[in-house]
Design an enzyme around this catalytic site. Structure first.
Site, PDB file in Angstrom:
ATOM      1  N   GLU A 128       0.842  -1.203   0.000  1.00 41.73           N
ATOM      2  CA  GLU A 128       0.000   0.000   0.000  1.00 41.73           C
ATOM      3  C   GLU A 128       0.876   1.252   0.000  1.00 41.73           C
ATOM      4  O   GLU A 128       0.596   2.225  -0.702  1.00 41.73           O
ATOM      5  CB  GLU A 128      -0.901   0.019   1.246  1.00 41.73           C
ATOM      6  CG  GLU A 128      -2.079  -0.917   1.186  1.00 41.73           C
ATOM      7  CD  GLU A 128      -3.179  -0.394   0.270  1.00 41.73           C
ATOM      8  OE1 GLU A 128      -2.944  -0.340  -0.955  1.00 41.73           O
ATOM      9  OE2 GLU A 128      -4.259  -0.057   0.763  1.00 41.73           O
ATOM     10  N   THR A 181      -5.527   7.760  -4.275  1.00 43.14           N
ATOM     11  CA  THR A 181      -5.635   7.806  -2.809  1.00 43.14           C
ATOM     12  C   THR A 181      -4.791   8.946  -2.251  1.00 43.14           C
ATOM     13  O   THR A 181      -5.224   9.674  -1.350  1.00 43.14           O
ATOM     14  CB  THR A 181      -5.173   6.457  -2.214  1.00 43.14           C
ATOM     15  OG1 THR A 181      -6.037   5.440  -2.717  1.00 43.14           O
ATOM     16  CG2 THR A 181      -5.250   6.460  -0.700  1.00 43.14           C
TER      17      THR A 181
HETATM   18  N1  HSE Z   1      -8.451   4.700   4.605  1.00 44.67           N
HETATM   19  C1  HSE Z   1      -7.850   5.010   3.355  1.00 44.67           C
HETATM   20  C2  HSE Z   1      -8.309   6.379   2.895  1.00 44.67           C
HETATM   21  C3  HSE Z   1      -8.204   3.974   2.351  1.00 44.67           C
HETATM   22  O1  HSE Z   1      -9.501   6.633   3.001  1.00 44.67           O
HETATM   23  O2  HSE Z   1      -7.485   7.185   2.454  1.00 44.67           O
HETATM   24  C4  HSE Z   1      -7.548   4.214   1.037  1.00 44.67           C
HETATM   25  O3  HSE Z   1      -8.024   3.311   0.114  1.00 44.67           O
END
Ligand code: HSE
Length: 307
Positions: A128, A181
């Site tokens: 990630e 993201t």
């Molecule tokens: N919790 C993370 C966000 C997940 O919302 O940025 C990213 O896929």
């Protein structure tokens, strides 16, 4: 074992109130990956279908995860790797997490399970980090554990599996726009008002309690996000209309799936979830944005071996 084929599910991170702390796994949508041992020590991505991702093992998060696992064991092996993406990166459905969790799970199986599930989460988090710059645990934990998960701590990693009420169904609308993201994290404030923090952690407690007691209405009331959604919804066309329509159609709650742009709604019962799907489909069909919708139950199993 010389070859393994796995299915790694798509996931919904945050579940409205639990930014970076809650996730759930979806049924029927995800990636398939095949890992076949080679006679030399090379790691080679031989096939990628369904997304435009790097074949170079040094540029693909799959390589990051495998190399970290092998280094930890002081081991070298060679693998041919096939990646069949069932959904696109930048969807908010945990695309990088599905690849990272699927890889960690498969390598562990091929090597005779030297690692615990929590250790697999840590390796997948490196994937990630390679993909989006942050070692996020919510999507990869949901993919590896299945069901609902709570990330109680990142250091050390502690993942808690929560109960899955039988009658919960997810409706998802995926507008075909990509939100990275990293970009969706950059729009968030670094500091938040105490009153918002109180609302948020009260809702996390409410959601967890609702899952334990099968209290669908409490689950619905707790699906509120006063911290992240106000900033991110601006990135998602027609978010407010879709959410309002889902709630008016009887969804328990609705929000942004992970970093977006996918919008998810949770309903009690599959027929309710399908009605919600029709309603939101009706809104997006009037726009010129490409999209697809689906209804899914909660995947209780997580990453699994398939034939
Ligand atoms: N919790 C993370 C966000 C997940 O919302 O940025 C990213 O896929």
């Amino acid at each position: 074992m010389d070859r393994i084929k796995i299915f790694s599910p798509a996931t919904v991170a945050n579940i409205s109130c639990g930014f970076d702390a809650l996730g759930l796994a979806l049924e029927g949508i995800g990636d398939e990956m095949v890992f076949t041992k080679r006679n030399d020590n090379q790691l080679i991505i031989t096939k990628i279908e369904g997304a435009n991702l790097p074949y170079d093992i040094d540029d693909n998060l799959v390589g990051t995860v495998i190399k970290a696992m092998l280094q930890k064991l002081d081991l070298q092996i060679g693998l041919d790797i096939e990646i069949y993406k069932g959904f696109k990166p930048g969807s908010g459905l945990g695309s990088s997490a599905a690849s990272a969790a699927g890889t960690a799970f498969a390598i562990n199986e091929l090597l005779g399970k030297p690692f615990t599930k929590t250790e697999l989460v840590q390796f997948a988090m490196l994937g990630e980090e390679a993909a989006c710059g942050s070692p996020i645990a919510d999507n990869v934990s949901a993919a590896l554990f299945g069901g609902f998960v709570l990330i109680r701590s990142l250091n050390p990693v502690e993942v808690i599996s929560l109960p899955v009420p039988d009658d919960l169904f997810i409706t998802a609308l995926h507008p075909q726009i990509e939100i990275k993201t990293e970009d969706a994290r950059n729009v968030l404030p670094q500091e938040i008002p105490l009153k918002d923090a109180i609302t948020q952690w009260s809702n996390v407690g409410g959601l967890v309690s609702g899952l334990y007691t099968n209290d669908y209405k409490l689950i619905g009331r707790s699906l509120q996000d006063v911290i992240v959604e106000p900033y991110r919804k601006k990135l998602i066309p027609h978010f407010d209309s879709v959410k309002r329509a889902a709630l008016n159609t009887g969804a328990l709650g609705a929000g942004i799936s992970g970093a977006g742009p996918t919008i998810f709604a949770i309903s009690k019962g599959e027929s309710h979830a399908k009605q919600v799907e029709l309603t939101i489909d009706n809104i997006y069909s009037k726009t010129d944005i490409e999209y697809y919708t689906f209804v899914s139950s909660i995947n209780k199993e997580g990453v699994k071996i398939i034939k």
